[in-house]
Write a protein that holds these residues in place. Structure first.
Motif, PDB file in Angstrom:
ATOM      1  N   PRO A 239       0.748   4.930  -5.185  1.00 41.25           N
ATOM      2  CA  PRO A 239       0.233   3.560  -5.297  1.00 41.25           C
ATOM      3  C   PRO A 239       0.400   2.754  -4.016  1.00 41.25           C
ATOM      4  O   PRO A 239      -0.479   1.956  -3.658  1.00 41.25           O
ATOM      5  CB  PRO A 239       1.061   2.962  -6.442  1.00 41.25           C
ATOM      6  CG  PRO A 239       1.528   4.133  -7.230  1.00 41.25           C
ATOM      7  CD  PRO A 239       1.723   5.229  -6.246  1.00 41.25           C
ATOM      8  N   LEU A 240       1.507   2.971  -3.302  1.00 38.97           N
ATOM      9  CA  LEU A 240       1.727   2.245  -2.047  1.00 38.97           C
ATOM     10  C   LEU A 240       0.725   2.691  -0.982  1.00 38.97           C
ATOM     11  O   LEU A 240       0.202   1.874  -0.229  1.00 38.97           O
ATOM     12  CB  LEU A 240       3.158   2.452  -1.565  1.00 38.97           C
ATOM     13  CG  LEU A 240       4.239   1.763  -2.388  1.00 38.97           C
ATOM     14  CD1 LEU A 240       5.635   2.188  -1.925  1.00 38.97           C
ATOM     15  CD2 LEU A 240       4.110   0.235  -2.314  1.00 38.97           C
ATOM     16  N   ALA A 241       0.447   3.997  -0.926  1.00 42.79           N
ATOM     17  CA  ALA A 241      -0.535   4.495   0.034  1.00 42.79           C
ATOM     18  C   ALA A 241      -1.914   3.932  -0.276  1.00 42.79           C
ATOM     19  O   ALA A 241      -2.683   3.594   0.642  1.00 42.79           O
ATOM     20  CB  ALA A 241      -0.556   6.021   0.001  1.00 42.79           C
ATOM     21  N   ALA A 242      -2.242   3.810  -1.566  1.00 37.46           N
ATOM     22  CA  ALA A 242      -3.536   3.256  -1.950  1.00 37.46           C
ATOM     23  C   ALA A 242      -3.655   1.797  -1.523  1.00 37.46           C
ATOM     24  O   ALA A 242      -4.710   1.367  -1.029  1.00 37.46           O
ATOM     25  CB  ALA A 242      -3.733   3.386  -3.458  1.00 37.46           C
ATOM     26  N   LEU A 243      -2.576   1.036  -1.694  1.00 35.20           N
ATOM     27  CA  LEU A 243      -2.601  -0.364  -1.263  1.00 35.20           C
ATOM     28  C   LEU A 243      -2.730  -0.463   0.250  1.00 35.20           C
ATOM     29  O   LEU A 243      -3.470  -1.311   0.771  1.00 35.20           O
ATOM     30  CB  LEU A 243      -1.323  -1.076  -1.724  1.00 35.20           C
ATOM     31  CG  LEU A 243      -1.222  -1.413  -3.213  1.00 35.20           C
ATOM     32  CD1 LEU A 243       0.155  -1.976  -3.537  1.00 35.20           C
ATOM     33  CD2 LEU A 243      -2.299  -2.425  -3.611  1.00 35.20           C
ATOM     34  N   ALA A 244      -2.007   0.407   0.973  1.00 36.28           N
ATOM     35  CA  ALA A 244      -2.059   0.371   2.439  1.00 36.28           C
ATOM     36  C   ALA A 244      -3.458   0.712   2.945  1.00 36.28           C
ATOM     37  O   ALA A 244      -3.912   0.167   3.970  1.00 36.28           O
ATOM     38  CB  ALA A 244      -1.028   1.329   3.018  1.00 36.28           C
ATOM     39  N   SER A 245      -4.174   1.596   2.241  1.00 33.24           N
ATOM     40  CA  SER A 245      -5.524   1.957   2.677  1.00 33.24           C
ATOM     41  C   SER A 245      -6.514   0.814   2.481  1.00 33.24           C
ATOM     42  O   SER A 245      -7.527   0.723   3.176  1.00 33.24           O
ATOM     43  CB  SER A 245      -6.001   3.197   1.909  1.00 33.24           C
ATOM     44  OG  SER A 245      -6.215   2.899   0.535  1.00 33.24           O
ATOM     45  N   LYS A 246      -6.196  -0.080   1.519  1.00 32.55           N
ATOM     46  CA  LYS A 246      -7.081  -1.219   1.238  1.00 32.55           C
ATOM     47  C   LYS A 246      -6.733  -2.445   2.060  1.00 32.55           C
ATOM     48  O   LYS A 246      -7.567  -3.330   2.229  1.00 32.55           O
ATOM     49  CB  LYS A 246      -7.007  -1.577  -0.248  1.00 32.55           C
ATOM     50  CG  LYS A 246      -7.636  -0.566  -1.179  1.00 32.55           C
ATOM     51  CD  LYS A 246      -7.391  -0.935  -2.630  1.00 32.55           C
ATOM     52  CE  LYS A 246      -7.911  -2.313  -2.982  1.00 32.55           C
ATOM     53  NZ  LYS A 246      -7.689  -2.647  -4.412  1.00 32.55           N
ATOM     54  N   HIS A 247      -5.509  -2.511   2.561  1.00 33.16           N
ATOM     55  CA  HIS A 247      -5.045  -3.718   3.255  1.00 33.16           C
ATOM     56  C   HIS A 247      -4.532  -3.336   4.643  1.00 33.16           C
ATOM     57  O   HIS A 247      -3.409  -2.848   4.787  1.00 33.16           O
ATOM     58  CB  HIS A 247      -3.948  -4.411   2.442  1.00 33.16           C
ATOM     59  CG  HIS A 247      -4.395  -4.837   1.073  1.00 33.16           C
ATOM     60  ND1 HIS A 247      -5.051  -6.027   0.847  1.00 33.16           N
ATOM     61  CD2 HIS A 247      -4.293  -4.226  -0.134  1.00 33.16           C
ATOM     62  CE1 HIS A 247      -5.326  -6.135  -0.442  1.00 33.16           C
ATOM     63  NE2 HIS A 247      -4.887  -5.067  -1.061  1.00 33.16           N
ATOM     64  N   PRO A 248      -5.314  -3.568   5.683  1.00 37.19           N
ATOM     65  CA  PRO A 248      -4.926  -3.163   7.040  1.00 37.19           C
ATOM     66  C   PRO A 248      -3.638  -3.825   7.530  1.00 37.19           C
ATOM     67  O   PRO A 248      -2.999  -3.296   8.445  1.00 37.19           O
ATOM     68  CB  PRO A 248      -6.123  -3.614   7.887  1.00 37.19           C
ATOM     69  CG  PRO A 248      -7.261  -3.710   6.930  1.00 37.19           C
ATOM     70  CD  PRO A 248      -6.666  -4.136   5.630  1.00 37.19           C
ATOM     71  N   ASN A 249      -3.252  -4.958   6.932  1.00 30.05           N
ATOM     72  CA  ASN A 249      -2.036  -5.640   7.399  1.00 30.05           C
ATOM     73  C   ASN A 249      -0.774  -5.104   6.718  1.00 30.05           C
ATOM     74  O   ASN A 249       0.320  -5.607   6.968  1.00 30.05           O
ATOM     75  CB  ASN A 249      -2.139  -7.143   7.172  1.00 30.05           C
ATOM     76  CG  ASN A 249      -2.268  -7.526   5.698  1.00 30.05           C
ATOM     77  OD1 ASN A 249      -2.829  -6.760   4.902  1.00 30.05           O
ATOM     78  ND2 ASN A 249      -1.775  -8.707   5.346  1.00 30.05           N
ATOM     79  N   LEU A 250      -0.903  -4.066   5.868  1.00 25.03           N
ATOM     80  CA  LEU A 250       0.252  -3.497   5.168  1.00 25.03           C
ATOM     81  C   LEU A 250       0.648  -2.156   5.789  1.00 25.03           C
ATOM     82  O   LEU A 250      -0.183  -1.250   5.920  1.00 25.03           O
ATOM     83  CB  LEU A 250      -0.077  -3.294   3.686  1.00 25.03           C
ATOM     84  CG  LEU A 250       0.946  -2.496   2.857  1.00 25.03           C
ATOM     85  CD1 LEU A 250       2.312  -3.175   2.855  1.00 25.03           C
ATOM     86  CD2 LEU A 250       0.439  -2.288   1.430  1.00 25.03           C
ATOM     87  N   ALA A 251       1.929  -2.051   6.169  1.00 24.67           N
ATOM     88  CA  ALA A 251       2.492  -0.793   6.659  1.00 24.67           C
ATOM     89  C   ALA A 251       3.606  -0.365   5.707  1.00 24.67           C
ATOM     90  O   ALA A 251       4.479  -1.174   5.372  1.00 24.67           O
ATOM     91  CB  ALA A 251       3.044  -0.963   8.071  1.00 24.67           C
ATOM     92  N   VAL A 252       3.578   0.897   5.276  1.00 28.43           N
ATOM     93  CA  VAL A 252       4.566   1.431   4.345  1.00 28.43           C
ATOM     94  C   VAL A 252       5.363   2.533   5.031  1.00 28.43           C
ATOM     95  O   VAL A 252       4.780   3.454   5.624  1.00 28.43           O
ATOM     96  CB  VAL A 252       3.891   1.984   3.068  1.00 28.43           C
ATOM     97  CG1 VAL A 252       4.924   2.647   2.165  1.00 28.43           C
ATOM     98  CG2 VAL A 252       3.162   0.867   2.328  1.00 28.43           C
ATOM     99  N   GLU A 253       6.705   2.439   4.954  1.00 30.20           N
ATOM    100  CA  GLU A 253       7.585   3.457   5.536  1.00 30.20           C
ATOM    101  C   GLU A 253       8.501   3.991   4.435  1.00 30.20           C
ATOM    102  O   GLU A 253       9.198   3.216   3.772  1.00 30.20           O
ATOM    103  CB  GLU A 253       8.416   2.855   6.664  1.00 30.20           C
ATOM    104  CG  GLU A 253       7.570   2.289   7.804  1.00 30.20           C
ATOM    105  CD  GLU A 253       8.398   1.464   8.774  1.00 30.20           C
ATOM    106  OE1 GLU A 253       9.474   1.949   9.197  1.00 30.20           O
ATOM    107  OE2 GLU A 253       7.985   0.332   9.096  1.00 30.20           O
TER     108      GLU A 253
END
Length: 311
Positions: A239-253
């Motif tokens: 789910p976090l990867a899906a959100l990051a793919s939709k929102h360029p300002n989100l980085a997930v580590e």
């Protein structure tokens, strides 16, 4: 010595006794989690006499006027009559909507309340499964989800998680007090960098807060760091990867516990306007906070909620 009366039983206790200990030692089962006045699982109501309360600010004035007290924070100093929290009488009715596993150790519990519950992302709620209670943070978002969602860490046994493992869709469950906690999203942060640092199921409230920030079209950069025991512990990776793919300002580590110290040591602020939200076990939250302070984050721009171990 003062006398304590509960459900028709009466016994003498030493003056200054902790109310929670006095009740549980005499066989009156009052649930608790943190013993710090945070979780609110140990609510009781004084209906005759009163107690010395070390945290009067922990409850609202209307609650206090009705006699509600947090047993873990109270001392018995005079004769007092107490009603324990009865989930059937004092709680809210709800029903289990879904139970499934997010990986090997995290149980996702979705609940539908009988009446709509007004809440905001970042709050937590006391859940009652029969006579067993435990506070859990909400992972759901009121504007988007029709259910209340909770992520239960089941790595260690416990009365509530043992009961939750047996729940089935349609089973009744009761809801206790809704608490604010320290975490929230402020629309005034929209242009500021937002850092979310979570450990284990401390990710639950931050997942809700992340979605709240994105729902409100947060404009600044958003950085989410999740520390898990091992790679399998990143239970919301997809789910976090899906959100990051939709929102360029989100980085997930996604970090393991072994990787976390060196990775956190490299943290550098891109702006002193950064706002940070932290959640997880107290030791991990302390480590997060220390690294952010060393990186130059002002203390008033850090909000933290800890998942306190029982007892």
């Amino acid at each position: 010595m003062p006398e304590l009366t509960v459900a028709g039983r009466q016994w003498t206790v030493a003056a200054g006794s902790n109310l929670l200990d006095a009740l549980n030692a005499s066989g009156v089962a009052v649930p608790y989690s943190c013993r710090a006045g945070s979780c609110h699982a140990c609510l009781v109501r004084c209906v005759g006499g009163d107690v010395r309360d070390s945290r009067p600010d922990a409850l609202s004035p209307p609650q206090r006027d009705q006699g509600w007290r947090l047993a873990c924070q109270c001392q018995v100093i005079e004769d007092v009559q107490v009603h324990t929290f009865d989930p059937q009488r004092d709680g809210r009715a709800a029903q289990v909507a879904a139970v499934d596993w997010l990986g090997a150790d995290v149980l996702r519990l979705r609940i539908t309340p009988e009446r709509p519950l007004r809440y905001r992302a970042g709050q937590h709620l006391v859940l009652w499964a029969g006579e067993v209670a435990r506070p859990y943070s909400l992972a759901s978002l009121p504007e988007e989800d029709r259910f209340l969602e909770f992520h239960l860490d089941c790595r260690e046994p416990g009365q509530f998680v043992d009961a939750a493992r047996q729940l089935k869709v349609g089973d009744p469950i009761r809801l206790g007090e809704l608490r604010g906690g320290a975490l929230h999203y402020d629309p005034d942060w929209t242009d500021k960098p937002l850092w979310l640092l979570a450990a284990g199921t401390g990710l639950a409230p931050l997942f809700g807060l992340l979605r709240e920030a994105l729902r409100q079209h947060h404009q600044g950069g958003v950085r989410l760091i999740h520390v898990a025991h091992d790679q399998a512990g990143h239970y919301l990776a997809k789910p976090l990867a899906a959100l990051a793919s939709k929102h360029p300002n989100l980085a997930v580590e996604l970090l393991t516990a072994a990787e976390a110290p060196s990775a956190l040591a490299q943290l550098r602020l891109v702006s002193r306007q950064t706002q940070a939200l932290l959640c997880g076990h107290p030791d991990r939250v302390e480590a997060f906070a220390k690294r952010l302070y060393l990186a130059g984050l002002p203390r008033n721009q850090l909000l933290a909620d800890v998942f306190l171990p029982r007892g």
